[in-house]
Design an enzyme around this catalytic site. Structure first.
Site, PDB file in Angstrom:
ATOM      1  N   TYR A 223       0.807  -1.223   0.000  1.00 27.99           N
ATOM      2  CA  TYR A 223       0.000   0.000   0.000  1.00 27.99           C
ATOM      3  C   TYR A 223       0.843   1.278   0.000  1.00 27.99           C
ATOM      4  O   TYR A 223       0.283   2.364  -0.041  1.00 27.99           O
ATOM      5  CB  TYR A 223      -0.965  -0.005   1.192  1.00 27.99           C
ATOM      6  CG  TYR A 223      -2.186  -0.867   0.949  1.00 27.99           C
ATOM      7  CD1 TYR A 223      -2.050  -2.252   0.823  1.00 27.99           C
ATOM      8  CD2 TYR A 223      -3.450  -0.327   0.818  1.00 27.99           C
ATOM      9  CE1 TYR A 223      -3.155  -3.053   0.591  1.00 27.99           C
ATOM     10  CE2 TYR A 223      -4.565  -1.127   0.586  1.00 27.99           C
ATOM     11  CZ  TYR A 223      -4.407  -2.486   0.474  1.00 27.99           C
ATOM     12  OH  TYR A 223      -5.500  -3.281   0.238  1.00 27.99           O
TER      13      TYR A 223
ATOM     14  N   ASP B 173      -5.494  -7.737   4.247  1.00 26.58           N
ATOM     15  CA  ASP B 173      -6.689  -7.272   3.533  1.00 26.58           C
ATOM     16  C   ASP B 173      -7.493  -8.476   3.053  1.00 26.58           C
ATOM     17  O   ASP B 173      -8.705  -8.570   3.267  1.00 26.58           O
ATOM     18  CB  ASP B 173      -6.243  -6.396   2.347  1.00 26.58           C
ATOM     19  CG  ASP B 173      -7.412  -5.854   1.557  1.00 26.58           C
ATOM     20  OD1 ASP B 173      -8.429  -5.501   2.179  1.00 26.58           O
ATOM     21  OD2 ASP B 173      -7.306  -5.798   0.312  1.00 26.58           O
TER      22      ASP B 173
ATOM     23  N   ASP C 160     -11.254 -10.324   4.804  1.00 21.92           N
ATOM     24  CA  ASP C 160     -12.522 -10.572   4.093  1.00 21.92           C
ATOM     25  C   ASP C 160     -12.886 -12.046   4.194  1.00 21.92           C
ATOM     26  O   ASP C 160     -14.042 -12.408   4.416  1.00 21.92           O
ATOM     27  CB  ASP C 160     -12.417 -10.195   2.605  1.00 21.92           C
ATOM     28  CG  ASP C 160     -12.708  -8.717   2.368  1.00 21.92           C
ATOM     29  OD1 ASP C 160     -12.453  -7.910   3.284  1.00 21.92           O
ATOM     30  OD2 ASP C 160     -13.183  -8.370   1.265  1.00 21.92           O
TER      31      ASP C 160
ATOM     32  N   LYS D 189       4.796 -15.156   3.379  1.00 19.18           N
ATOM     33  CA  LYS D 189       5.137 -15.958   2.195  1.00 19.18           C
ATOM     34  C   LYS D 189       6.664 -15.990   2.152  1.00 19.18           C
ATOM     35  O   LYS D 189       7.296 -15.611   1.157  1.00 19.18           O
ATOM     36  CB  LYS D 189       4.508 -15.299   0.954  1.00 19.18           C
ATOM     37  CG  LYS D 189       4.630 -16.090  -0.332  1.00 19.18           C
ATOM     38  CD  LYS D 189       3.745 -17.322  -0.374  1.00 19.18           C
ATOM     39  CE  LYS D 189       4.099 -18.174  -1.588  1.00 19.18           C
ATOM     40  NZ  LYS D 189       3.403 -19.477  -1.601  1.00 19.18           N
TER      41      LYS D 189
ATOM     42  N   ASP E  54      -0.850 -18.721   1.602  1.00 21.91           N
ATOM     43  CA  ASP E  54      -1.704 -19.556   0.745  1.00 21.91           C
ATOM     44  C   ASP E  54      -2.325 -20.687   1.556  1.00 21.91           C
ATOM     45  O   ASP E  54      -3.527 -20.963   1.458  1.00 21.91           O
ATOM     46  CB  ASP E  54      -0.936 -20.080  -0.488  1.00 21.91           C
ATOM     47  CG  ASP E  54       0.432 -20.654  -0.160  1.00 21.91           C
ATOM     48  OD1 ASP E  54       0.899 -20.504   0.987  1.00 21.91           O
ATOM     49  OD2 ASP E  54       1.041 -21.279  -1.059  1.00 21.91           O
TER      50      ASP E  54
END
Ligand code: IPM
Ligand code: MN
Length: 378
Positions: free
Chosen positions: A142, A255, A259, A199, A231
């Site tokens: 971001y 982010d 969700d 990751k 993942d």
């Protein structure tokens, strides 16, 4: 002397304008019952619709007021057709601008399933889902270090730079560990656990993040260390949510995971969030402006109301104000009671056991929560 908290209110676009008034109603009621502080609410218009009408994303005084605020209550931004020259969504700079300019480095996104909401995941109940995603909020993908390149009028290339710094990783990871110390542990085994999601099998930034996680974990011996690649996390979170207590991760990964976690708790309408730093705090539901249902009084106000509850918890901690703590738990109890009773809920929660129920409106749900607060025995 009774303290007065200055709260800047930015309902923004779409359903933000419907859920935020309910939150104010509820905060006011809880404040009255807790009886130890006052609110001064200062409201400003902002967002995509405002941009279409005025050519500005928000009035200048709004920004000045934010800088003088004790807390900021935010609704949602984004409106069809409200696009700035260059293609950015009008209003997005308010949200990201506040996160960066007010240095709101921790984005806290709890995933708690309340009794009275059916899990959409088979075999999971409120006993299984109670973790919090701690999302880094001021760096990662971001950072506004990005660009495009045209060659011969052809859009040839686009770059987004992902930045992980020692300072940024240290402060978010420390925040996660400190938060973990104040929580009751993971539902599965009661153990305090901070899960580092990254990751690091591929990305350098994630390797640094994990290294710093290990350094900080040394100072919290009573907290269990836990590592998972992002993942793999997308399936573990759904398969075994009971294992998780505090989940710490970088910006973009947080982010996405937040969700995803809303699926466990009844959907986006139930998901609250807090964006906090050392000095400022901004509180917003995770859902967006939902133009498809805006203006119909049917959005679930609970995500926003529970964000209001997070605001009180943050004020309580920051100012050592036990009456804020009390008001926060009054709100949570009232929401929980309304959900357990099962009679008043917006359409998004009318599934499973509640499929046949006549849905309530946004304001009826707000009223039901206020009624519970007024009847509470504090
Ligand atoms: C969120 C939203 C924002 C984000 C958007 C609207 C910029 O998705 O708060 O999660 O990406 O952080
Ligand atoms: Mn998001």
């Amino acid at each position: 002397m009774t303290r007065t908290y200055k709260v800047v209110v930015l309902p923004g676009d779409g359903v933000g304008r419907e859920v935020v008034p309910e939150t104010i109603k509820v905060l006011q009621a809880a404040g009255d019952v807790a009886n130890g502080f006052n609110f001064e609410f200062i409201e400003f218009p902002c967002g995509g619709k405002y941009y279409k009408e005025t050519g500005k994303e928000w009035p200048e005084e709004a920004w000045e007021a934010c800088k003088k605020s004790d807390a900021i209550l935010f609704g949602a931004i984004g409106w069809p057709g409200a696009i700035k020259p260059g293609g950015a969504l009008a209003g997005i700079d308010i949200l990201l601008g506040m996160r960066f300019s007010l240095d709101l480095y921790a984005n806290l996104r709890p995933a708690k399933l309340y009794e009275g909401i059916d899990s959409r995941i088979l075999g999971k109940s409120s006993k299984d889902v109670n973790f919090i995603v701690v999302r880094e909020n001021t760096e990662g993908l971001y950072v506004p270090i990005r660009g495009t390149l045209d060659r011969g009028g052809v859009e040839e290339l686009a770059v987004d730079v992902r930045v992980i710094t020692r300072k940024g990783a240290e402060r978010i990871i420390r925040h996660a560990f400190d938060l973990c110390m104040r929580r009751g542990g993971a539902p599965a085994d009661g153990k305090k656990r901070v899960t580092c999601v990254d990751k690091s099998n591929v990305l350098e930034g994630c390797r640094l993040f994990r290294k710093i996680y290990d350094e900080i974990a040394e100072n919290y011996r009573e907290i269990e260390r836990d590592y998972v690649y992002v993942d793999a996390m997308t399936q573990w979170m759904i398969r075994a949510p009971e294992h998780y207590d505090v989940v710490v991760t970088s910006n973009f990964q947080g982010d996405i995971l937040s969700d995803l976690s809303s699926v466990l708790i009844g959907g986006m309408g139930m998901a609250p969030s807090a964006n906090v730093g050392e000095k400022y705090g901004m509180f917003e539901p995770v859902h967006g402006s939902a133009p498809d249902i805006a203006g119909q009084n049917k959005a679930n106000p609970m995500g926003s109301i529970l964000s209001g509850k997070m605001m009180l918890e943050w004020l309580a901690l920051k100012h050592r104000d036990t009456s804020c703590e009390k008001a926060a738990s009054i709100i949570e109890d009232a929401v929980a009671q309304v959900l357990i009773e099962g009679k008043r809920r917006t359409p998004d929660l009318c599934y499973g056991r509640y499929a046949g129920l006549t849905p309530s409106t946004t304001s009826e749900v707000g009223d039901a929560i206020v009624e519970k607060i007024e009847a509470s025995s504090f």
